[in-house]
Design a protein around this motif. Structure first.
Motif, short mmCIF file in Angstrom:
data_model
loop_
_atom_site.label_atom_id
_atom_site.label_comp_id
_atom_site.label_asym_id
_atom_site.label_seq_id
_atom_site.Cartn_x
_atom_site.Cartn_y
_atom_site.Cartn_z
N TYR A 1 -5.32 24.00 -83.57
CA TYR A 1 -5.42 22.65 -82.99
C TYR A 1 -6.89 22.24 -82.98
N LYS B 1 -9.85 18.55 -74.41
CA LYS B 1 -8.48 18.19 -74.74
C LYS B 1 -8.14 18.86 -76.07
N THR C 1 -5.74 18.77 -79.35
CA THR C 1 -4.96 17.75 -80.04
C THR C 1 -4.44 18.24 -81.38
N GLU C 2 -3.38 17.59 -81.82
CA GLU C 2 -2.87 17.74 -83.18
C GLU C 2 -2.88 16.36 -83.82
N ILE D 1 -1.95 17.85 -76.84
CA ILE D 1 -0.97 18.91 -76.57
C ILE D 1 -1.37 19.80 -75.39
N GLY D 2 -2.58 19.61 -74.86
CA GLY D 2 -2.98 20.42 -73.72
C GLY D 2 -4.43 20.19 -73.34
N GLU E 1 -3.07 10.82 -83.19
CA GLU E 1 -3.48 11.95 -82.37
C GLU E 1 -2.47 12.19 -81.25
N LYS E 2 -2.07 13.45 -81.08
CA LYS E 2 -1.20 13.85 -79.97
C LYS E 2 -1.94 14.89 -79.14
N PHE F 1 3.43 25.27 -69.62
CA PHE F 1 4.63 24.81 -70.33
C PHE F 1 5.78 24.54 -69.37
N SER G 1 -0.99 13.93 -86.57
CA SER G 1 0.25 13.77 -87.32
C SER G 1 -0.05 13.37 -88.76
N HIS H 1 -0.57 12.70 -73.48
CA HIS H 1 -0.08 14.07 -73.30
C HIS H 1 1.35 14.09 -72.75
#
Length: 243
Positions: free
Chosen positions: A108, A74, A76-77, A87-88, A84-85, A155, A79, A201
């Protein structure tokens, strides 16, 4: 930490090299009358990455790019308030860290979901080889172009979706396509990532995700057994995703 291994382990399913995004720079190249296998010589190293272990973290200096051999990651970014977000994701045969060739720092966090393995390409050595063998530079362009195409599809699969149902349907179809060669099925999908991660996600609550999965099952679109999904009505799922 990653641990270098030289041979495949019998109990782990690896992607076939012919289905790997790294293939353009793995194929033997001609240097005069001599055929040189760049990857067999010194560029590639297979590494095991343990569950929940970062392969690399955002902001670190980029010294390598990777291809996933088995398992998944996974991306993640984090904040400013330490949330944790997701992102893909990256699955067998896909690249990780290739965008850092330009930025020179990883953009990332890449975190292993389960036990995974990767092939590693040292960017400095790749650059030096490219100076000696222009064919390698062309192969690298081909590799990055293929990865960019995959990212565009990833995307476009979730952009401009107006309902949670269409977003999840598009996500499932994108996962199915990306894993088809590895899992050798056009209708069955094993998702090692948990529902909490998928919900993060897609921007759902976990309860919302579970409710939509149940709705899809009740409509006969798919069946779910733990983390295995079988699509029963592919056209019906496409209608929800794209109409």
């Amino acid at each position: 930490m990653t641990t270098c291994i030289k041979f495949k382990q019998d109990n782990i399913k690896y992607v076939d090299c012919n289905n790997c995004s790294m293939q353009p720079i793995c194929l033997p190249l001609k240097a005069g009358k001599t055929e040189v296998s760049i990857m067999d010589s010194y560029l590639s190293k297979r590494n095991i990455v343990n569950i929940s272990t970062p392969l690399f973290q955002a902001g670190e200096a980029a010294d390598a790019m990777y291809a996933v051999c088995s398992g998944s990651f996974k991306l993640t970014e984090t904040s400013p308030n330490n949330q944790e977000k997701v992102i893909g994701f990256r699955f067998p045969g896909e690249l990780i860290g290739e965008d850092a060739i330009h930025t020179q720092n990883y953009n990332y966090n890449a975190i292993a979901v389960g036990t995974t393995s990767v092939c590693k390409v040292d960017l400095t050595e790749l650059n030096e080889c490219g100076k000696l063998m222009p064919e390698l530079q062309l192969s690298l362009i081909s590799l990055l172009s293929k990865q960019n195409s995959m990212l565009r599809e990833e995307f476009s699969s979730v952009v401009a979706k107006h309902t949670a149902d269409s977003l999840l349907a598009a996500f499932i179809l994108n996962m199915l396509k990306r894993n088809a060669l590895y899992q050798e099925s056009d209708t069955k999908l094993h998702l090692p990532i948990g529902r909490d991660v998928i919900a993060n996600h897609l921007g759902f609550r976990r309860e919302t995700l579970s409710r939509i999965f149940s709705k899809f099952q009740n409509k006969g679109l798919l069946s779910i057994h733990a983390k295995d999904i079988e699509l029963l009505d592919l056209e019906g799922l496409k209608n929800i995703a794209y109409n």
